[in-house]
Scaffold this motif. Structure first.
Motif, short mmCIF file in Angstrom:
data_model
loop_
_atom_site.label_atom_id
_atom_site.label_comp_id
_atom_site.label_asym_id
_atom_site.label_seq_id
_atom_site.Cartn_x
_atom_site.Cartn_y
_atom_site.Cartn_z
N PHE A 93 -1.01 -3.84 5.67
CA PHE A 93 -1.74 -2.70 5.10
C PHE A 93 -0.83 -1.49 5.14
CE2 PHE A 93 -4.48 1.08 5.80
CZ PHE A 93 -5.02 1.13 4.53
N MET A 94 -0.60 -0.88 3.98
CA MET A 94 0.22 0.33 3.90
C MET A 94 -0.71 1.53 3.99
SD MET A 94 2.99 1.57 1.02
CE MET A 94 1.79 1.65 -0.32
N VAL A 107 -11.50 -1.96 -6.93
CA VAL A 107 -10.34 -2.75 -6.51
C VAL A 107 -9.46 -3.09 -7.70
CG1 VAL A 107 -9.59 -4.88 -5.36
CG2 VAL A 107 -11.71 -3.76 -4.64
N ILE A 108 -8.15 -3.01 -7.48
CA ILE A 108 -7.16 -3.46 -8.45
C ILE A 108 -6.42 -4.64 -7.83
CG2 ILE A 108 -5.07 -2.88 -9.73
CD1 ILE A 108 -6.00 0.02 -9.73
N PHE A 109 -6.46 -5.79 -8.48
CA PHE A 109 -5.79 -6.99 -7.98
C PHE A 109 -4.43 -7.16 -8.65
CE2 PHE A 109 -10.30 -8.31 -7.25
CZ PHE A 109 -10.22 -8.40 -5.87
N MET A 110 -3.45 -7.49 -7.84
CA MET A 110 -2.09 -7.70 -8.33
C MET A 110 -1.51 -8.94 -7.68
SD MET A 110 -0.90 -3.74 -8.07
CE MET A 110 -1.98 -3.52 -6.66
N ASN A 111 -0.30 -9.29 -8.08
CA ASN A 111 0.37 -10.42 -7.47
C ASN A 111 1.88 -10.22 -7.48
OD1 ASN A 111 1.45 -11.48 -10.10
ND2 ASN A 111 -0.74 -11.76 -10.50
N VAL A 156 -1.08 5.30 3.85
CA VAL A 156 -0.41 6.50 3.36
C VAL A 156 -1.11 7.73 3.94
CG1 VAL A 156 0.33 7.80 1.33
CG2 VAL A 156 0.16 5.30 1.22
N LYS A 157 -0.39 8.49 4.74
CA LYS A 157 -0.96 9.67 5.40
C LYS A 157 -1.03 10.86 4.45
CE LYS A 157 -1.11 7.46 9.32
NZ LYS A 157 -2.39 7.04 9.93
N GLU A 158 -1.79 11.88 4.84
CA GLU A 158 -1.95 13.07 4.01
C GLU A 158 -0.63 13.80 3.78
OE1 GLU A 158 -4.96 15.61 5.54
OE2 GLU A 158 -6.60 14.18 5.22
N ASP A 159 0.28 13.71 4.74
CA ASP A 159 1.57 14.39 4.59
C ASP A 159 2.57 13.55 3.79
OD1 ASP A 159 2.19 12.37 6.34
OD2 ASP A 159 2.83 13.66 7.99
N GLY A 160 2.13 12.40 3.28
CA GLY A 160 3.00 11.56 2.48
C GLY A 160 3.74 10.48 3.26
N SER A 161 3.67 10.55 4.58
CA SER A 161 4.33 9.53 5.39
C SER A 161 3.57 8.21 5.30
CB SER A 161 4.41 9.98 6.86
OG SER A 161 3.12 10.16 7.39
N ILE A 162 4.28 7.12 5.59
CA ILE A 162 3.72 5.78 5.44
C ILE A 162 3.82 5.01 6.75
CG2 ILE A 162 4.02 3.54 4.30
CD1 ILE A 162 4.97 5.03 1.83
N GLU A 163 2.73 4.36 7.11
CA GLU A 163 2.72 3.43 8.23
C GLU A 163 2.29 2.07 7.70
OE1 GLU A 163 0.30 4.71 11.45
OE2 GLU A 163 1.44 6.55 11.81
N GLU A 164 2.99 1.02 8.11
CA GLU A 164 2.66 -0.33 7.68
C GLU A 164 2.17 -1.12 8.88
OE1 GLU A 164 5.54 -1.49 4.05
OE2 GLU A 164 6.58 -0.96 5.90
N HIS A 165 0.99 -1.71 8.73
CA HIS A 165 0.37 -2.46 9.82
C HIS A 165 0.35 -3.94 9.46
CE1 HIS A 165 -1.04 1.38 11.49
NE2 HIS A 165 -1.37 1.70 10.23
N MET A 166 0.98 -4.74 10.31
CA MET A 166 1.09 -6.18 10.08
C MET A 166 0.05 -6.94 10.89
SD MET A 166 3.65 -6.74 7.92
CE MET A 166 4.29 -8.38 8.27
N HIS A 176 -1.70 -4.61 0.89
CA HIS A 176 -2.69 -3.75 0.23
C HIS A 176 -2.62 -2.32 0.74
CE1 HIS A 176 -5.90 -4.29 3.54
NE2 HIS A 176 -4.90 -5.05 3.92
N TRP A 177 -3.19 -1.42 -0.08
CA TRP A 177 -3.18 0.01 0.23
C TRP A 177 -4.23 0.72 -0.62
CZ3 TRP A 177 0.10 -2.58 -2.89
CH2 TRP A 177 0.28 -2.11 -4.18
N TYR A 178 -4.55 1.97 -0.23
CA TYR A 178 -5.49 2.80 -0.98
C TYR A 178 -4.73 3.92 -1.68
CZ TYR A 178 -9.51 0.60 1.27
OH TYR A 178 -10.45 -0.30 1.68
N ARG A 179 -5.14 4.18 -2.92
CA ARG A 179 -4.55 5.30 -3.67
C ARG A 179 -5.51 5.74 -4.74
NH1 ARG A 179 1.13 4.11 -6.04
NH2 ARG A 179 1.70 4.43 -3.86
N ASP A 180 -5.77 7.04 -4.80
CA ASP A 180 -6.63 7.64 -5.83
C ASP A 180 -8.01 6.98 -5.91
OD1 ASP A 180 -4.49 9.30 -6.52
OD2 ASP A 180 -3.71 7.85 -7.97
#
Length: 248
Positions: free
Chosen positions: A234-235, A105-109, A237-247, A171-175
């Motif tokens: 929650f952002m 986990v990477i925490f930011m603000n 990020v799909k495999e095709d690069g598209s983004i869906e945001e869930h509130m 929040h989101w997942y990356r790498d």
């Protein structure tokens, strides 16, 4: 003189203590205690207790005798009685981590600083994240979330905020990392506004701010800042690069 006994033709010190063993012997015995405790746990489904620990101690002592190490059984039984709880705790933690591996986990603000009808905007200029946003950054090792947002705002704006209010998370997942951003709002601050290497900071009306070219996700961040209904985005990020945001 120390008392001795004769066993299989060998003269052995009857009152030899555990502390008189060589360090390599102690290390071996410690490992055998761990292995036999784990074997007992896997065999029975339970951890050894004060009443059942002798079974483990006897198994350990059999391995000690097979290794031709001399120590009275009472010393081993006593040592295991002292270490049993810590060994069981170690095994429990190992099994818990194996079943539920921890996330990286990477925490930011980020903080929306308000001055009447204006907000403090930051035009981000780095290569990984561009556009208009709010000041903020990463939480450092050993730092509280509160102290991190106060520090980051000061470094990027010259303002010292007081009583920041946690409004939600983005929040989101990356790498392989779970990136978690804590979103704060502050109306109290001191200091003189100044920009930093992160980008230019300036006061702007809310209406003008929302018409700017905002950085990715900032429309949802602003929505959370103003909302009593939503506290998480929650952002995805799909495999095709598209983004869906869930509130939520």
């Amino acid at each position: 003189m120390s008392k001795h006994i004769k066993v299989d033709g060998k003269l052995l010190q009857a009152n030899k203590s555990y502390n008189q063993l060589k360090q390599k012997q102690k290390d071996k015995i410690a490992q055998w205690m761990y292995e036999e405790t784990r074997a007992y746990h896997e065999r029975t489904g339970n951890f050894p207790t004060a009443g059942t620990g002798d079974e483990v101690a006897e198994a350990v002592y059999a391995r000690i005798e097979a290794a031709d190490i001399w120590i009275p059984y009472g010393e081993i039984a006593g040592r295991y009685s002292q270490k049993r709880m810590k060994i069981c705790e170690r095994i429990w933690k190992e099994d818990t981590i194996r079943k539920h591996p921890p996330e990286q986990v990477i925490f930011m603000n980020m903080c929306m600083i308000c001055r009447g009808d204006d907000v403090l905007a930051l035009d981000k200029v780095n290569n990984s994240y561009t556009g208009t946003t709010f000041p903020g950054g990463h939480v450092e090792l050993g730092e509280t979330f509160h102290d991190a947002v106060v520090r980051e705002v000061f470094e990027e704006t010259g303002l010292r905020i007081q009583n920041p209010v946690l409004k939600g998370i983005y929040h989101w997942y990356r790498d392989g990392f779970h990136n978690v951003g804590y979103l704060y709002r502050a109306d109290e601050f001191t200091g003189e506004l100044k920009s930093s290497e992160e980008g230019r900071v300036y006061w702007i009306s809310r209406k003008e701010y929302e018409q700017k070219e905002l950085a990715v996700g900032m429309h949802r961040v602003v929505q959370i800042m103003d909302s009593d209904r939503f506290s998480e985005c929650f952002m995805d990020v799909k495999e095709d690069g598209s983004i869906e945001e869930h509130m939520y």
